[in-house]
Design a protein around this motif. Structure first.
Motif, PDB file in Angstrom:
ATOM      1  N   GLN A   1       1.042  -0.944  -0.106  1.00 52.32           N
ATOM      2  CA  GLN A   1      -0.010  -0.027  -0.039  1.00 52.32           C
ATOM      3  C   GLN A   1       0.977   1.288  -0.026  1.00 52.32           C
ATOM      4  OE1 GLN A   1      -2.421  -0.461   3.301  1.00 52.32           O
ATOM      5  NE2 GLN A   1      -3.583  -2.331   2.806  1.00 52.32           N
ATOM      6  N   ASP A   2       1.004   1.952  -1.257  1.00 55.34           N
ATOM      7  CA  ASP A   2       2.137   2.759  -1.177  1.00 55.34           C
ATOM      8  C   ASP A   2       1.589   4.129  -2.198  1.00 55.34           C
ATOM      9  OD1 ASP A   2       2.198   1.469  -3.853  1.00 55.34           O
ATOM     10  OD2 ASP A   2       4.411   1.154  -3.539  1.00 55.34           O
ATOM     11  N   GLN A   3       0.529   3.993  -2.400  1.00 58.78           N
ATOM     12  CA  GLN A   3      -0.014   5.121  -3.577  1.00 58.78           C
ATOM     13  C   GLN A   3      -1.089   6.068  -2.494  1.00 58.78           C
ATOM     14  OE1 GLN A   3       0.987   5.543  -6.782  1.00 58.78           O
ATOM     15  NE2 GLN A   3       2.416   3.836  -5.955  1.00 58.78           N
ATOM     16  N   SER A   4      -0.896   7.372  -2.590  1.00 62.65           N
ATOM     17  CA  SER A   4      -1.474   8.317  -1.768  1.00 62.65           C
ATOM     18  C   SER A   4      -2.915   8.873  -2.808  1.00 62.65           C
ATOM     19  CB  SER A   4      -1.002   9.454  -1.593  1.00 62.65           C
ATOM     20  OG  SER A   4      -0.654  10.321  -2.523  1.00 62.65           O
ATOM     21  N   LEU A   5      -3.948   9.354  -2.166  1.00 55.49           N
ATOM     22  CA  LEU A   5      -5.099   9.908  -3.057  1.00 55.49           C
ATOM     23  C   LEU A   5      -4.693  10.862  -3.970  1.00 55.49           C
ATOM     24  CD1 LEU A   5      -7.959   9.668  -0.325  1.00 55.49           C
ATOM     25  CD2 LEU A   5      -7.577   8.393  -2.542  1.00 55.49           C
ATOM     26  N   GLU A   6      -3.494  11.731  -3.482  1.00 57.09           N
ATOM     27  CA  GLU A   6      -3.059  12.727  -4.310  1.00 57.09           C
ATOM     28  C   GLU A   6      -2.388  12.140  -5.617  1.00 57.09           C
ATOM     29  OE1 GLU A   6      -1.311  14.055  -0.953  1.00 57.09           O
ATOM     30  OE2 GLU A   6      -1.702  16.193  -1.106  1.00 57.09           O
ATOM     31  N   HIS A   7      -1.716  11.191  -5.529  1.00 57.84           N
ATOM     32  CA  HIS A   7      -1.293  10.267  -6.501  1.00 57.84           C
ATOM     33  C   HIS A   7      -2.050   9.860  -7.515  1.00 57.84           C
ATOM     34  CE1 HIS A   7       2.395   8.849  -4.025  1.00 57.84           C
ATOM     35  NE2 HIS A   7       2.982   9.772  -5.039  1.00 57.84           N
ATOM     36  N   TYR A   8      -3.432   9.347  -7.115  1.00 59.15           N
ATOM     37  CA  TYR A   8      -4.504   8.822  -7.878  1.00 59.15           C
ATOM     38  C   TYR A   8      -4.962  10.011  -8.710  1.00 59.15           C
ATOM     39  CZ  TYR A   8      -8.810   6.478  -9.038  1.00 59.15           C
ATOM     40  OH  TYR A   8      -9.984   5.993  -9.631  1.00 59.15           O
ATOM     41  N   VAL A   9      -5.455  10.961  -7.969  1.00 57.86           N
ATOM     42  CA  VAL A   9      -5.962  12.247  -8.852  1.00 57.86           C
ATOM     43  C   VAL A   9      -5.281  12.798  -9.837  1.00 57.86           C
ATOM     44  CG1 VAL A   9      -7.100  14.650  -8.230  1.00 57.86           C
ATOM     45  CG2 VAL A   9      -7.395  12.941  -6.539  1.00 57.86           C
ATOM     46  N   ALA A  10      -3.934  13.049  -9.555  1.00 51.64           N
ATOM     47  CA  ALA A  10      -3.050  13.186 -10.678  1.00 51.64           C
ATOM     48  C   ALA A  10      -2.918  12.518 -11.807  1.00 51.64           C
ATOM     49  CB  ALA A  10      -1.652  13.438 -10.033  1.00 51.64           C
ATOM     50  N   ARG A  11      -3.251  11.260 -11.586  1.00 47.86           N
ATOM     51  CA  ARG A  11      -3.410  10.270 -12.930  1.00 47.86           C
ATOM     52  C   ARG A  11      -4.650  10.111 -13.230  1.00 47.86           C
ATOM     53  NH1 ARG A  11       0.731   7.067  -9.429  1.00 47.86           N
ATOM     54  NH2 ARG A  11      -1.249   6.180  -8.462  1.00 47.86           N
ATOM     55  N   MET A  12      -5.709  10.762 -12.909  1.00 48.40           N
ATOM     56  CA  MET A  12      -7.034  10.496 -13.489  1.00 48.40           C
ATOM     57  C   MET A  12      -7.093  11.004 -14.734  1.00 48.40           C
ATOM     58  SD  MET A  12      -9.382  11.952 -10.196  1.00 48.40           S
ATOM     59  CE  MET A  12     -10.748  11.905 -10.999  1.00 48.40           C
ATOM     60  N   ARG A  13      -7.927  10.282 -15.557  1.00 50.38           N
ATOM     61  CA  ARG A  13      -8.077  10.397 -17.187  1.00 50.38           C
ATOM     62  C   ARG A  13      -8.899  11.465 -17.345  1.00 50.38           C
ATOM     63  NH1 ARG A  13      -4.609   6.825 -19.282  1.00 50.38           N
ATOM     64  NH2 ARG A  13      -6.082   6.881 -21.277  1.00 50.38           N
TER      65      ARG A  13
END
Ligand code: ADP
Ligand code: MG
Length: 626
Positions: free
Chosen positions: A411-423
């Motif tokens: 578990q090493d991904q933050s929500l900020e990481h996720y949002v930055a990668r949103m399509r």
């Protein structure tokens, strides 16, 4: 002779025997820690006396200084540690020096592997305390007189650490505890001024009471203070080194390992207080024991008041250790008073903020350390999402997930990481909950997202579904459980795709109706899917219904749940669904429909309501196909 003065021999609690044996082997290379542990105990005893003397002033006459004396005799091969603290009664000596108070000890010990290095770490995290004397001594004598008892009520305790100890009542002229270590032959190096002074400075500099040793080069009984002898948290930050903070942590936490991070603050304002907060390096063995003591050490104007004052920390930060020293709480404050004082709540939220700031900084500046924090305590921090609505956003930033992007269990991904990668066109944060990481990533509900290159969080901790129900949104993006309700791919689907889907929908409408009939009682409804790409069918729940994980949790807790029927979604492009469309109503249609439903249940990690029926259906179909 009264019974009380009689010498009596007792056996150690079974766990003590086990711990002693293991400790002597696994901590051998670290054996100098015995001194730190005994001085730490002496300091605790002085703290306790000073506190009790608030109510019993006669116990600490004005002008009497509390101190810890370290002596040695190379000829007799002894090291002696004496304090004029609270002392032990005979009963207390039997109880505290013959047993291990922590619950769950037996279970903890059963985890030890026999591998010295691993065990040293485990034992260290458990806190070895007084028993560490036996790493260097083959005989330990404890002389103690409890505050408030007279000279005749002293106690002498003795053991060689092999399984038994003796106690007898003795006459002792003064209050406090004196521990005499009869060093083993190979530990005689410790009966040495230079060696002992070095250890005191290194490990006990932070102790708030003077640690005194005979003045060097003088034959008189003159003593000098070897340590700094000032409460560490009252010292200016600029005068403190990392080592100072680390050693102090070991003293307050009874932990053997180093802390991961700390935060030292003086708060001024309506309430004035100083906090020194530590994030431990490792989770204690009793982290999940709800009765385990937790909280900060409370001081009022430098006078020790309480261990484990849990009122200063929210439950989800129960792993934090440290001290809080208030300038304006009354000295006679009790646990009960703390509970009623509305100001304490303000202090608690101030402290919670400090800890969250500390973690945020750690995550930013030292991601590797943060990763190790997350591994140890992430599951506890997750509780904060539900527990602490005020800080939900900050906690959300501290969460770490496994996702389809990284496709690894860590578990090493933050929500900020996720949002930055949103399509482009993606509105939601998608997630799937399952029992294991593997079943999460294999979930058929993710097929369409994967096809579109859209990332999903892969959740599989016990608390995840529960936590997500509190999370709501992150930076304006709402969360979507891919196995519930409408997936809402929004603009991720092109207008052409949408048009084609609508056509498919119409074409499949008749089949959906026939399936609904064939599966009546088992499904709420049947419709064409938006989620699938490869699988023929999946089950979908409504937004408000419990998911699989919550159902399991509640059922395990003995709660009866209303049987909510899921909706079956079918993939019209799949050959099996096409075949179904060709079949007339009848046994074969019903068998295949049932199989589709069973498969969908299994694929999401559910249990079949009628496994025997599944086998019969499958066999009939296999034979019909043969
Ligand atoms: P801990 O310090 O974590 O409680 P220890 O093994 O170090 O565990 O000590 C066990 C107990 O023995 C202490 O909690 C205390 O009650 C008692 N004790 C040890 N040393 C002293 C001392 N110098 N004076 C009074 N009591 C002591
Ligand atoms: Mg101790």
């Amino acid at each position: 002779m009264t019974t009380a003065t009689q010498r009596e021999t007792r056996g150690f609690q079974a766990e003590v025997k086990q711990l002693l044996r293991l400790m002597i082997h696994s901590l051998y290379s670290n054996r100098e820690i015995f001194l730190r542990e005994l001085i730490s105990n002496a300091s605790d005893a002085c703290d306790k006396l000073r506190f009790r003397a608030l109510a019993e002033p006669a116990w600490l006459p004005a002008g009497e200084q509390l101190a810890i004396d370290v002596d040695f005799d190379p000829t007799a091969r002894t090291v002696t540690i004496a304090d004029n603290g609270i002392g032990l009664s005979r009963e207390e000596a039997v109880e505290h020096l013959g047993t291990i108070a922590k619950s769950g000890t037996a279970e903890f010990l059963s985890q030890l592997t026999g591998d010295q290095q691993k065990d040293a770490q485990l034992i260290g995290q458990f806190g070895v305390g007084f028993y560490s004397s036996f790493i260097v001594a083959d005989r330990v004598e404890v002389y103690s007189r409890k505050a408030g008892l007279d000279a005749a009520h002293g106690v002498r305790w003795e053991s060689d650490g092999s399984g038994q100890f003796t106690v007898e009542s003795v006459e002792l002229p003064s209050r406090g505890t004196r521990i005499v270590l009869h060093l083993k032959e190979d530990a005689k190096e410790f009966a040495d001024a230079w060696r002992l002074r070095g250890l005191v400075r290194r490990y006990s500099d932070h102790i708030a009471f003077p640690v005194r040793m005979p003045t060097e080069g003088k034959a008189t009984a003159e003593r000098e203070t070897v340590n700094n002898a000032q409460a560490l948290w009252t010292r200016a930050k600029s005068t403190l080194s990392d080592e100072d903070y680390v050693e102090f942590y070991k003293h307050v936490s009874h932990d053997f390992g180093a802390p991961l991070a700390w935060s030292h603050n003086r708060v001024e304002g309506k309430r004035e207080y100083t906090t020194l907060l530590y994030v431990p390096g490792r989770a204690p063995f009793d982290l999940w024991n709800r009765e385990a003591p937790r909280g900060l050490k409370l001081y009022v104007k430098r006078v020790f008041i309480l261990d484990d004052a849990e009122q200063f920390l929210p439950l989800y930060l129960r792993f934090v250790k440290g001290v809080v020293d208030s300038s304006d709480l009354p000295l006679n404050v009790s646990r009960e008073l703390l509970q009623e004082d509305p100001e304490i709540e303000a202090m608690r939220s101030g402290i919670a903020r400090r800890v969250l700031d500390l973690l945020t900084k750690l995550a930013k500046d030292e991601p590797e350390k943060y990763a190790s924090f997350w591994k140890e305590f992430g599951q506890v921090l997750k509780e904060g999402v539900a527990e602490d609505a005020t800080n939900r956003e900050r906690i959300a930033r501290l969460l770490r997930f496994a996702t389809t992007h990284a496709d690894r269990e860590a578990q090493d991904q933050s929500l900020e990481h996720y949002v930055a990668r949103m399509r482009p066109g993606q509105k939601h944060v998608y997630y799937v909950v399952a029992d294991t990481w593997n079943s999460a990533r294999q979930s058929p509900h993710l097929e369409r997202l994967r096809q579109k290159g859209v990332e999903a969080l892969l959740l599989h901790d016990r608390v995840d579904e529960w936590m997500m129900s509190y999370l709501g949104e992150f930076e304006g993006r709402s969360f979507r459980d891919v196995s519930r309700g409408d997936l809402d791919l929004g603009d991720l689907v092109s207008p052409e795709e949408k048009a084609a889907e609508t056509q498919n929908d119409e074409a499949a409408a008749a089949l959906c109706g026939r399936l609904r009939e064939a599966l009546s009682g088992r499904v709420e409804s049947v419709r064409v899917t938006q989620r699938l790409a490869e699988s023929p069918a999946c089950l979908v729940r409504s937004e408000n219904d419990y998911g699989l994980q919550m159902r399991k949790l509640l059922e395990a807790a003995g709660q009866a749940l209303p049987s909510a029927r899921p909706t079956l979604e079918i993939n019209p492009a799949h050959p099996l669904v096409k075949k179904l469309e060709q079949l007339p109503d009848g046994e074969q249609f019903r068998d295949l429909a049932g199989l589709l439903h069973d498969e969908a249940t299994l694929a999401e990690g559910g249990q079949l309501a009628d496994p025997a029926g599944f086998v019969r259906r499958l066999n009939r179909l296999l034979l019909a196909g043969a």
